[in-house]
Design a protein around this motif. Structure first.
Motif, short mmCIF file in Angstrom:
data_model
loop_
_atom_site.label_atom_id
_atom_site.label_comp_id
_atom_site.label_asym_id
_atom_site.label_seq_id
_atom_site.Cartn_x
_atom_site.Cartn_y
_atom_site.Cartn_z
N LYS A 39 72.50 28.04 69.42
CA LYS A 39 72.76 26.60 69.58
C LYS A 39 73.74 26.11 68.51
O LYS A 39 73.65 26.52 67.35
CB LYS A 39 71.45 25.82 69.48
N ILE A 81 64.31 27.82 74.08
CA ILE A 81 63.35 27.62 72.99
C ILE A 81 63.22 26.15 72.61
O ILE A 81 62.57 25.82 71.63
CB ILE A 81 63.74 28.46 71.75
N MET A 194 61.43 31.80 62.00
CA MET A 194 62.83 31.37 62.03
C MET A 194 63.49 31.90 60.75
O MET A 194 62.90 32.71 60.05
CB MET A 194 62.91 29.84 62.14
N SER A 195 64.71 31.43 60.45
CA SER A 195 65.43 32.00 59.29
C SER A 195 64.59 32.02 58.01
O SER A 195 64.65 32.98 57.25
CB SER A 195 66.72 31.22 59.05
N ARG A 210 62.95 33.99 66.11
CA ARG A 210 64.09 33.20 66.56
C ARG A 210 64.92 32.82 65.34
O ARG A 210 64.56 31.92 64.59
CB ARG A 210 63.59 31.93 67.27
N GLY A 212 68.52 31.69 63.60
CA GLY A 212 69.83 31.07 63.80
C GLY A 212 70.71 31.19 62.57
O GLY A 212 71.56 32.08 62.46
N SER A 213 70.49 30.29 61.60
CA SER A 213 71.42 30.19 60.47
C SER A 213 71.51 31.47 59.64
O SER A 213 72.59 31.78 59.12
CB SER A 213 71.06 28.99 59.61
N ARG A 219 75.12 25.39 61.33
CA ARG A 219 75.48 24.92 62.67
C ARG A 219 76.46 23.75 62.61
O ARG A 219 76.47 23.00 61.64
CB ARG A 219 74.22 24.46 63.42
#
Ligand SMILES: *Cc1c(COP(=O)(O)O)cnc(C)c1O
Length: 222
Positions: A39, A81, A194-195, A210, A212-213, A219
Motif C-alpha cells: 500500500k 488486509i 508488522m514491521s 504483514r 510494509g515499511s 510510504r
C-alpha cells in the motif's frame, strides 16, 4: 545502492530474521509466509520487490490495489488486509486470493452471497480486535467464537485469524490471545506481526506476517 539491490537486501534481511525467530521457537521457517504490504508504495519499489522474487503482497484498499495490480497480477498472491465495505465486496472477491478482514455479520453475508454467485473461493480470515480498541476494526475477542460459528453456518471456510495489536504495548500477550482463540476454534492460520513486531509474532505462532515499511521504506501520503 541501486533501488533493486536495496529492496532485495531488505527482503533477505526480513526473511532471515523470520527464519531465526522461527527456529528459536522450534518452528519451521517455511511455515511462515512473508506478506509484503505494498500500500502507498511507488511503482518502482513494487517492481523491484517482484524482481527480488517476492510473490505474496498485502493491500489495505480495494481500489488502490486494483490500480496497482491490474498489470502485475499474474503469479502473485494478493491479500486484502484492510477494512472491507459491503459495497466493495464484488471487486474484492474478484481481485483478492485472501481476504483477512471478515469482521461483521453483514459483511460475512455479503461475501457468502458473492462467493455463491461467482463460484470464487478466496481464502478467508476473521479479524479480531484483540486489544478491544474502539477505533480498530475486528470482532471483539469475546464474540469471536460465535462469529466464527456464524461464518461457518453461512458456508464460509474460515482459514485463520488476523489481528493488529495496540500501539505502544508489548505485543506478545495479544498475539498469544489470538493464537488461543484460533486453537479453540480449530483454525491453523494466524496473520499477525508488522514491521515493528513480526519476530515476536513468529515466536507466538504467526503463519503469516504483514511487513510494509521494513521491506519498502516509508510510504507516500495518499
Ligand atoms: C500497513 C499495514 C501493515 C504494514 O505495516 P508496517 O508497519 O509498514 O509493516 C500491516 N498490516 C496492516 C493491516 C496494515 O494496514
Amino acid at each position: 545502492m541501486p533501488l533493486s539491490s536495496e529492496i532485495a537486501a531488505a527482503r533477505l534481511s526480513v526473511l532471515d530474521r523470520i527464519a531465526v525467530a522461527a527456529r528459536q521457537a522450534g518452528r519451521d521457517p517455511d511455515d511462515v509466509t512473508l506478506v509484503a504490504v505494498s500500500k502507498q508504495q511507488p511503482d518502482e519499489r513494487i517492481d523491484a520487490m517482484l524482481a527480488s522474487g517476492q510473490r505474496v503482497f498485502g493491500e489495505n484498499r480495494v481500489q488502490e490495489a486494483e490500480a496497482r495490480w491490474a498489470s502485475r497480477r499474474s503469479g502473485v498472491e494478493l491479500r486484502l488486509i484492510g477494512p472491507l465495505q459491503t459495497n466493495k465486496v464484488r471487486e474484492a472477491v474478484a481481485l483478492f486470493d485472501v481476504i483477512e478482514t471478515i469482521d461483521r455479520e453483514k459483511l460475512a453475508r455479503a461475501v457468502a452471497a458473492e462467493l455463491a454467485r461467482t463460484g470464487r473461493t478466496p481464502r478467508l480470515y476473521v479479524q479480531v480486535n484483540i486489544g478491544e480498541e474502539p477505533q480498530k476494526a475486528g470482532v471483539a475477542p469475546s464474540d469471536a467464537d460465535a462469529f466464527i460459528d456464524l461464518c461457518r453456518g453461512l458456508g464460509l471456510l474460515i482459514e485463520g485469524l488476523m489481528c493488529i495489536p495496540p500501539d505502544g504495548a508489548p505485543a506478545a500477550p495479544f498475539f498469544a490471545r489470538l493464537a488461543a482463540i484460533a486453537e479453540r476454534n480449530g483454525l491453523r492460520k494466524l496473520s499477525m506481526g508488522m514491521s515493528a513486531d513480526y519476530e515476536i509474532a513468529v515466536s507466538q505462532g504467526a503463519t503469516s506476517v504483514r511487513v510494509g515499511s521494513a521491506l519498502f521504506g516509508g510510504r507516500m501520503a495518499r
